[in-house]
Design a protein around this motif. Structure first.
Motif, PDB file in Angstrom:
ATOM      1  N   PHE A 174       0.793  -1.230   0.000  1.00 30.58           N
ATOM      2  CA  PHE A 174       0.000   0.000   0.000  1.00 30.58           C
ATOM      3  C   PHE A 174       0.828   1.285   0.000  1.00 30.58           C
ATOM      4  O   PHE A 174       0.778   2.044  -0.956  1.00 30.58           O
ATOM      5  CB  PHE A 174      -0.964  -0.003   1.187  1.00 30.58           C
ATOM      6  N   THR A 175       1.595   1.525   1.072  1.00 32.51           N
ATOM      7  CA  THR A 175       2.205   2.855   1.160  1.00 32.51           C
ATOM      8  C   THR A 175       3.409   3.030   0.246  1.00 32.51           C
ATOM      9  O   THR A 175       3.652   4.111  -0.253  1.00 32.51           O
ATOM     10  CB  THR A 175       2.621   3.161   2.610  1.00 32.51           C
ATOM     11  N   ASN A 176       4.207   1.978   0.057  1.00 32.63           N
ATOM     12  CA  ASN A 176       5.367   2.100  -0.821  1.00 32.63           C
ATOM     13  C   ASN A 176       5.211   1.207  -2.041  1.00 32.63           C
ATOM     14  O   ASN A 176       6.118   0.452  -2.371  1.00 32.63           O
ATOM     15  CB  ASN A 176       6.652   1.708  -0.085  1.00 32.63           C
ATOM     16  N   ASN A 177       4.072   1.293  -2.677  1.00 34.10           N
ATOM     17  CA  ASN A 177       3.822   0.439  -3.843  1.00 34.10           C
ATOM     18  C   ASN A 177       4.947   0.593  -4.866  1.00 34.10           C
ATOM     19  O   ASN A 177       5.304   1.701  -5.250  1.00 34.10           O
ATOM     20  CB  ASN A 177       2.488   0.833  -4.463  1.00 34.10           C
ATOM     21  N   ILE A 178       5.498  -0.538  -5.288  1.00 36.96           N
ATOM     22  CA  ILE A 178       6.696  -0.494  -6.132  1.00 36.96           C
ATOM     23  C   ILE A 178       6.424   0.192  -7.470  1.00 36.96           C
ATOM     24  O   ILE A 178       7.300   0.813  -8.056  1.00 36.96           O
ATOM     25  CB  ILE A 178       7.263  -1.918  -6.332  1.00 36.96           C
ATOM     26  N   LEU A 179       5.189   0.098  -7.947  1.00 38.75           N
ATOM     27  CA  LEU A 179       4.880   0.735  -9.223  1.00 38.75           C
ATOM     28  C   LEU A 179       4.506   2.199  -9.035  1.00 38.75           C
ATOM     29  O   LEU A 179       5.019   3.084  -9.715  1.00 38.75           O
ATOM     30  CB  LEU A 179       3.712   0.000  -9.888  1.00 38.75           C
ATOM     31  N   LEU A 180       3.622   2.460  -8.083  1.00 38.90           N
ATOM     32  CA  LEU A 180       3.064   3.816  -7.991  1.00 38.90           C
ATOM     33  C   LEU A 180       3.968   4.778  -7.236  1.00 38.90           C
ATOM     34  O   LEU A 180       3.849   5.984  -7.408  1.00 38.90           O
ATOM     35  CB  LEU A 180       1.685   3.763  -7.336  1.00 38.90           C
ATOM     36  N   SER A 181       4.874   4.276  -6.371  1.00 33.45           N
ATOM     37  CA  SER A 181       5.768   5.267  -5.777  1.00 33.45           C
ATOM     38  C   SER A 181       7.209   5.129  -6.219  1.00 33.45           C
ATOM     39  O   SER A 181       7.984   6.042  -6.011  1.00 33.45           O
ATOM     40  CB  SER A 181       5.668   5.290  -4.257  1.00 33.45           C
ATOM     41  N   TYR A 182       7.584   4.025  -6.857  1.00 30.19           N
ATOM     42  CA  TYR A 182       8.964   3.926  -7.355  1.00 30.19           C
ATOM     43  C   TYR A 182       9.030   3.813  -8.878  1.00 30.19           C
ATOM     44  O   TYR A 182      10.110   3.672  -9.433  1.00 30.19           O
ATOM     45  CB  TYR A 182       9.687   2.747  -6.701  1.00 30.19           C
ATOM     46  N   PHE A 183       7.901   3.815  -9.550  1.00 30.04           N
ATOM     47  CA  PHE A 183       7.867   3.803 -11.020  1.00 30.04           C
ATOM     48  C   PHE A 183       8.546   2.580 -11.625  1.00 30.04           C
ATOM     49  O   PHE A 183       9.090   2.664 -12.715  1.00 30.04           O
ATOM     50  CB  PHE A 183       8.545   5.041 -11.606  1.00 30.04           C
ATOM     51  N   LEU A 184       8.570   1.463 -10.922  1.00 27.83           N
ATOM     52  CA  LEU A 184       9.240   0.301 -11.500  1.00 27.83           C
ATOM     53  C   LEU A 184       8.217  -0.613 -12.168  1.00 27.83           C
ATOM     54  O   LEU A 184       7.115  -0.798 -11.675  1.00 27.83           O
ATOM     55  CB  LEU A 184      10.001  -0.459 -10.411  1.00 27.83           C
ATOM     56  N   GLY A 185       8.620  -1.185 -13.291  1.00 29.96           N
ATOM     57  CA  GLY A 185       7.721  -2.051 -14.035  1.00 29.96           C
ATOM     58  C   GLY A 185       6.703  -1.285 -14.856  1.00 29.96           C
ATOM     59  O   GLY A 185       5.598  -1.762 -15.107  1.00 29.96           O
ATOM     60  N   MET A 186       7.089  -0.085 -15.301  1.00 33.50           N
ATOM     61  CA  MET A 186       6.160   0.743 -16.076  1.00 33.50           C
ATOM     62  C   MET A 186       5.890   0.188 -17.472  1.00 33.50           C
ATOM     63  O   MET A 186       4.799   0.332 -17.989  1.00 33.50           O
ATOM     64  CB  MET A 186       6.727   2.162 -16.241  1.00 33.50           C
ATOM     65  N   CYS A 187       6.912  -0.402 -18.097  1.00 34.01           N
ATOM     66  CA  CYS A 187       6.739  -0.809 -19.502  1.00 34.01           C
ATOM     67  C   CYS A 187       5.616  -1.831 -19.664  1.00 34.01           C
ATOM     68  O   CYS A 187       4.693  -1.609 -20.439  1.00 34.01           O
ATOM     69  CB  CYS A 187       8.042  -1.319 -20.101  1.00 34.01           C
ATOM     70  N   PRO A 188       5.662  -2.963 -18.927  1.00 34.13           N
ATOM     71  CA  PRO A 188       4.534  -3.894 -19.063  1.00 34.13           C
ATOM     72  C   PRO A 188       3.236  -3.287 -18.524  1.00 34.13           C
ATOM     73  O   PRO A 188       2.156  -3.622 -18.997  1.00 34.13           O
ATOM     74  CB  PRO A 188       4.945  -5.109 -18.230  1.00 34.13           C
ATOM     75  N   PHE A 189       3.368  -2.365 -17.568  1.00 32.94           N
ATOM     76  CA  PHE A 189       2.171  -1.757 -16.978  1.00 32.94           C
ATOM     77  C   PHE A 189       1.376  -0.976 -18.022  1.00 32.94           C
ATOM     78  O   PHE A 189       0.160  -1.064 -18.079  1.00 32.94           O
ATOM     79  CB  PHE A 189       2.607  -0.832 -15.837  1.00 32.94           C
ATOM     80  N   THR A 190       2.072  -0.217 -18.870  1.00 29.42           N
ATOM     81  CA  THR A 190       1.331   0.528 -19.894  1.00 29.42           C
ATOM     82  C   THR A 190       0.956  -0.376 -21.061  1.00 29.42           C
ATOM     83  O   THR A 190      -0.054  -0.149 -21.711  1.00 29.42           O
ATOM     84  CB  THR A 190       2.147   1.722 -20.425  1.00 29.42           C
ATOM     85  N   ALA A 191       1.752  -1.428 -21.311  1.00 30.52           N
ATOM     86  CA  ALA A 191       1.511  -2.236 -22.508  1.00 30.52           C
ATOM     87  C   ALA A 191       0.483  -3.350 -22.288  1.00 30.52           C
ATOM     88  O   ALA A 191      -0.288  -3.661 -23.184  1.00 30.52           O
ATOM     89  CB  ALA A 191       2.827  -2.844 -22.999  1.00 30.52           C
ATOM     90  N   VAL A 192       0.465  -3.972 -21.106  1.00 28.90           N
ATOM     91  CA  VAL A 192      -0.349  -5.179 -20.906  1.00 28.90           C
ATOM     92  C   VAL A 192      -1.555  -4.905 -20.009  1.00 28.90           C
ATOM     93  O   VAL A 192      -2.089  -5.812 -19.400  1.00 28.90           O
ATOM     94  CB  VAL A 192       0.515  -6.334 -20.338  1.00 28.90           C
ATOM     95  N   SER A 193      -1.979  -3.638 -19.893  1.00 31.74           N
ATOM     96  CA  SER A 193      -3.092  -3.386 -18.966  1.00 31.74           C
ATOM     97  C   SER A 193      -4.401  -3.134 -19.703  1.00 31.74           C
ATOM     98  O   SER A 193      -5.211  -2.340 -19.263  1.00 31.74           O
ATOM     99  CB  SER A 193      -2.748  -2.225 -18.045  1.00 31.74           C
ATOM    100  N   ARG A 194      -4.616  -3.780 -20.861  1.00 25.85           N
ATOM    101  CA  ARG A 194      -5.861  -3.523 -21.590  1.00 25.85           C
ATOM    102  C   ARG A 194      -7.001  -4.398 -21.100  1.00 25.85           C
ATOM    103  O   ARG A 194      -8.143  -4.019 -21.170  1.00 25.85           O
ATOM    104  CB  ARG A 194      -5.650  -3.734 -23.087  1.00 25.85           C
TER     105      ARG A 194
END
Lengths: 209, 199
Positions: free
Chosen positions: B20-40
């Motif tokens: 929750f508080t230190n979410n690896i994606l939302l507060s550290y921006f890690l794993g953005m590439c698959p996040f934008t590509a595979v979230s349809r």
């Protein structure tokens, strides 16, 4: 693809990296490891310099070894080459600028999984001459850097009222209510989205000309 | 020395913080590439997310052991990036072969995502964070699992929101990645609301 890209001259390659095929606007690649440090311009600057260096040198090395690398293990070889340069950058930074190394934390190491470095090595350097590969890697890195520096400048100015730590006239005065959210993670997402919006809105007009 | 109970408690706290508080994606921006590509689609996002949870938990454990028992005694700490990425790649390859061999049904739903995971920055990022923060093995297990679940939660929520967006009229330049980033920013804002829940 090989012959067409081989015939591209250096000027075209530079323009592609900086604008037409800019890794960020066109491909949304590799924002993972760098967007996180765009809350301060100086962090971004060091990080982008490291990334550009790693991209250019890995592309050069991959290209030099392209005829000696067996095709089926080329990804592993590329990863090792990139890892080699990442270690060099990390060690230099730790020795010469320990504070910066602590600020950047794990993000220098994460250049290793940055999609741009891998992408350029795989898509271009693996099938082109060393000089062209070096040039392509260098300008992809620079194209990436100026976008992130612009993002960092906006975030630092709106969020802290400074640029490179120096107070900016209006934004550091009491008249400007600092947007703290800009230096927090959501600010990074919003500014990058705006950059994409602007560049993608300019694009269609260019195509029509 | 901490007692075992205290360490397990710390692992639980770190796990919740990582979700929750230190979410690896939302507060550290890690794993953005698959996040934008595979979230349809929710289904594929869930498959990828589950694979990330699994791989992240186990690679964190393996990397912790490799760092503690191989690199530290040899004073080769600077070599960790290369060792970690090799371990991650080897682990993913091994899991892919095992799943393919023993459970073709699972391979159909999960296997296609595994190769993508090797280059997912979040996996390497979690390993590097756990070294920098000097977690013990038990805390590392909690951290690896929590980070994976946090990533799964973020991509599932994003896929759900994006499915609703299919019919909406998004401004031309913002379509695709642009609007995804705006939504991610709003989600990050919402997750900041969790700050202070754990202390």
């Amino acid at each position: 693809m090989t012959s067409a890209e081989n015939s591209k001259n250096l000027r075209t390659l530079a323009l592609d990296g900086l604008w037409r095929d800019n890794p960020i606007f066109r491909q949304i690649l590799g924002i993972c490891s760098t967007l996180a440090v765009t809350n301060l311009v100086i962090n971004t600057f060091v990080m982008c310099a490291a990334l550009t260096l790693v991209t250019a040198m890995s592309c050069l090395t991959v290209s030099l070894l392209r005829n000696r690398t067996p095709r089926n293990i080329r990804m592993m070889v590329q990863t090792l080459i990139i890892g080699f340069y990442v270690v060099i950058v990390d060690v230099i930074l730790k020795a010469w600028w320990p504070d910066m190394s602590r600020n950047l934390g794990p993000y220098v190491g994460l250049i290793l999984t940055n999609c741009i470095v891998m992408g350029r090595c795989e898509a271009f350097a693996g099938s082109n001459k060393p000089l062209a590969a070096l040039w392509d890697g260098l300008f992809s890195g620079l194209g990436y850097s100026y976008v992130l520096l612009a993002i960092a400048a906006v975030r630092e100015m709106l969020g802290m009222g400074t640029f490179l730590g120096w107070p900016v006239p209006y934004f550091s005065s009491p008249y400007w209510d600092k947007w703290i959210i800009m230096v927090m993670p959501p600010g990074g997402f919003f500014v990058l989205a705006c950059v994409l919006w602007i560049t993608r809105s300019i694009k269609p007009k260019e195509a029509k000309k | 020395m901490n007692s075992l109970g205290a360490e397990i408690w710390q692992a639980v706290v770190v796990c919740f913080a990582a979700v929750f508080t230190n979410n690896i994606l939302l507060s550290y921006f890690l794993g953005m590439c698959p996040f934008t590509a595979v979230s349809r689609e929710v289904r594929t996002a869930g498959g990828l997310g589950a694979a990330v949870v699994f791989v992240m938990t186990f690679t964190c454990i393996l990397n912790w052991m490799a760092y503690r028992y191989v690199l530290v005694p040899l004073h080769l700490e600077f070599f960790r990036f290369i060792l970690f990425i090799i371990i991650i790649a080897a682990f993913v390859q091994l899991v892919e072969m095992l799943i393919d061999r023993f459970s073709p049904a699972l391979y159909q739903s999960l296997g296609i995502f595994l190769p993508l995971i090797t280059v997912n920055c979040a996996i390497l990022g979690a390993s590097l964070f756990m070294i920098i923060r000097e977690y013990s093995l038990i805390v590392t297990i909690g951290y690896g699992f929590g980070s994976g679940v946090g990533w799964l939660l973020a991509i599932l929520a994003m896929a759900g929101i994006r499915q609703r967006f299919n019919e909406s009229r998004v401004p031309e330049g913002l379509r695709g990645p642009g609007i995804t980033l705006i939504i991610a920013g709003l989600m990050a804002l919402a997750f900041i609301g969790f700050t202070g829940v754990l202390s």
